[in-house]
Design a protein around this motif. Structure first.
Motif, PDB file in Angstrom:
ATOM      1  N   GLU A 115      -5.475   3.990 -10.239  1.00 51.32           N
ATOM      2  CA  GLU A 115      -4.595   3.257 -11.145  1.00 51.32           C
ATOM      3  C   GLU A 115      -5.164   1.891 -11.500  1.00 51.32           C
ATOM      4  N   CYS A 116      -5.948   1.346 -10.609  1.00 47.56           N
ATOM      5  CA  CYS A 116      -6.514   0.022 -10.837  1.00 47.56           C
ATOM      6  C   CYS A 116      -7.377  -0.016 -12.097  1.00 47.56           C
ATOM      7  N   GLU A 117      -7.984   1.112 -12.447  1.00 48.30           N
ATOM      8  CA  GLU A 117      -8.805   1.156 -13.663  1.00 48.30           C
ATOM      9  C   GLU A 117      -7.999   0.736 -14.886  1.00 48.30           C
ATOM     10  N   PHE A 118      -6.705   1.028 -14.879  1.00 48.52           N
ATOM     11  CA  PHE A 118      -5.858   0.732 -16.039  1.00 48.52           C
ATOM     12  C   PHE A 118      -5.012  -0.525 -15.840  1.00 48.52           C
ATOM     13  N   VAL A 119      -4.646  -0.810 -14.585  1.00 46.57           N
ATOM     14  CA  VAL A 119      -3.821  -1.979 -14.302  1.00 46.57           C
ATOM     15  C   VAL A 119      -4.661  -3.249 -14.305  1.00 46.57           C
ATOM     16  N   ASP A 120      -5.824  -3.186 -13.682  1.00 49.13           N
ATOM     17  CA  ASP A 120      -6.697  -4.358 -13.582  1.00 49.13           C
ATOM     18  C   ASP A 120      -8.157  -3.900 -13.585  1.00 49.13           C
ATOM     19  N   ILE A 129      -5.189   5.201  -0.780  1.00 46.38           N
ATOM     20  CA  ILE A 129      -6.213   4.379  -1.416  1.00 46.38           C
ATOM     21  C   ILE A 129      -6.716   5.007  -2.711  1.00 46.38           C
ATOM     22  N   TYR A 130      -6.778   6.331  -2.774  1.00 44.24           N
ATOM     23  CA  TYR A 130      -7.308   6.977  -3.978  1.00 44.24           C
ATOM     24  C   TYR A 130      -6.382   6.754  -5.167  1.00 44.24           C
ATOM     25  N   ARG A 131      -5.089   6.901  -4.970  1.00 45.14           N
ATOM     26  CA  ARG A 131      -4.156   6.677  -6.081  1.00 45.14           C
ATOM     27  C   ARG A 131      -4.197   5.221  -6.530  1.00 45.14           C
ATOM     28  N   ILE A 132      -4.247   4.316  -5.559  1.00 40.73           N
ATOM     29  CA  ILE A 132      -4.233   2.894  -5.894  1.00 40.73           C
ATOM     30  C   ILE A 132      -5.492   2.497  -6.656  1.00 40.73           C
ATOM     31  N   ALA A 140       0.835  -1.204   0.000  1.00 42.34           N
ATOM     32  CA  ALA A 140       0.000   0.000   0.000  1.00 42.34           C
ATOM     33  C   ALA A 140       0.868   1.252   0.000  1.00 42.34           C
ATOM     34  N   PHE A 141       1.922   1.265   0.794  1.00 45.41           N
ATOM     35  CA  PHE A 141       2.825   2.415   0.826  1.00 45.41           C
ATOM     36  C   PHE A 141       3.631   2.522  -0.472  1.00 45.41           C
ATOM     37  N   GLU A 142       4.112   1.396  -0.969  1.00 51.35           N
ATOM     38  CA  GLU A 142       4.935   1.403  -2.180  1.00 51.35           C
ATOM     39  C   GLU A 142       4.132   1.873  -3.386  1.00 51.35           C
ATOM     40  N   PHE A 143       2.960   1.302  -3.611  1.00 51.09           N
ATOM     41  CA  PHE A 143       2.129   1.714  -4.748  1.00 51.09           C
ATOM     42  C   PHE A 143       1.576   3.120  -4.539  1.00 51.09           C
ATOM     43  N   GLY A 144       1.246   3.441  -3.292  1.00 54.07           N
ATOM     44  CA  GLY A 144       0.714   4.771  -3.021  1.00 54.07           C
ATOM     45  C   GLY A 144       1.736   5.860  -3.255  1.00 54.07           C
ATOM     46  N   GLU A 145       3.001   5.583  -2.965  1.00 50.27           N
ATOM     47  CA  GLU A 145       4.058   6.587  -3.114  1.00 50.27           C
ATOM     48  C   GLU A 145       4.582   6.662  -4.541  1.00 50.27           C
ATOM     49  N   HIS A 146       4.778   5.514  -5.184  1.00 50.28           N
ATOM     50  CA  HIS A 146       5.445   5.483  -6.482  1.00 50.28           C
ATOM     51  C   HIS A 146       4.511   5.209  -7.665  1.00 50.28           C
TER      52      HIS A 146
END
Length: 206
Positions: free
Chosen positions: A122-127, A116-119, A32-38
């Protein structure tokens, strides 16, 4: 890169021991921290394991790829949102109070987990399947609560699925504006939203 899967397809490998469950929890929290930050594309498996304080081999005990842990993380966050809303309300509240309490729970969760908002975005495009499932399941829970309010005679009989999606949309953007971009009192924002549900926005004749 996008991944496709059935909504009920198992994600990752289930741990068999308490120690394994703790390790999995560390990996998901670190993700959560890794995807949220980067963001998804710049995040790395080594970054996740470094944050989690686990060996690289531990990652592959539970996940086959970065895509897989991302998908598991979205599912995990969806469950946490559901739990936060449920824990914020008492049993047998009136229908409108149920919505107010549920929103307070979500706003508090969003303030503590701004990533959570960034993740989810991004999920719309990743999965796309996980993205759709996240919002579909949330709207379904709201719809079920509205149906219960109708059954108890507390809400209009014509409320349907679209009303649930409208309420969810309001809640999501209130969370973005007042829990992520700013820190407003959840109780005040939830009361404002609840006043819209109670009274609407049309001017009333005096």
């Amino acid at each position: 890169m996008t991944t496709e899967h059935a909504p009920d397809e198992p994600i990752g490998k289930a741990p068999r021991t308490e120690r394994g469950r703790r390790t999995l929890r560390k990996l998901l929290d670190a993700a959560a921290f890794e995807f949220g930050e980067h963001g998804f594309h710049e995040a790395s498996i080594t970054g996740i394991t470094r944050r989690a304080g686990t060996a690289l081999g531990s990652f592959y005990t539970y996940f086959n790829s970065k895509d897989e842990i991302f998908r598991a993380l979205v599912d995990d966050l969806s469950g946490k949102v559901r739990e936060a809303a449920r824990n914020a309300r008492q049993q047998d509240l009136p229908a409108l109070e149920t919505e107010r309490a549920s929103l307070i729970g979500f706003l508090r969760f969003a303030a503590e987990h701004k990533e959570i908002y960034r993740i989810i975005d991004e999920c719309e495009f990743v999965d796309p399947a996980s993205f759709r499932q996240h919002y579909q399941s949330t709207a379904t829970r709201i719809h079920e609560r509205l149906s219960e309010g109708i059954r108890k005679g507390e809400l209009r009989a014509d409320l349907g699925e679209a009303h649930a999606w409208a309420i969810m949309g309001m809640n999501v953007f209130l969370g973005l504006r007042y829990s992520v971009w700013d820190d407003a009192a959840p109780e005040d924002i939830a009361e404002l939203a609840n006043s819209i549900l109670r009274e609407g926005i049309a001017k009333r004749e005096s």
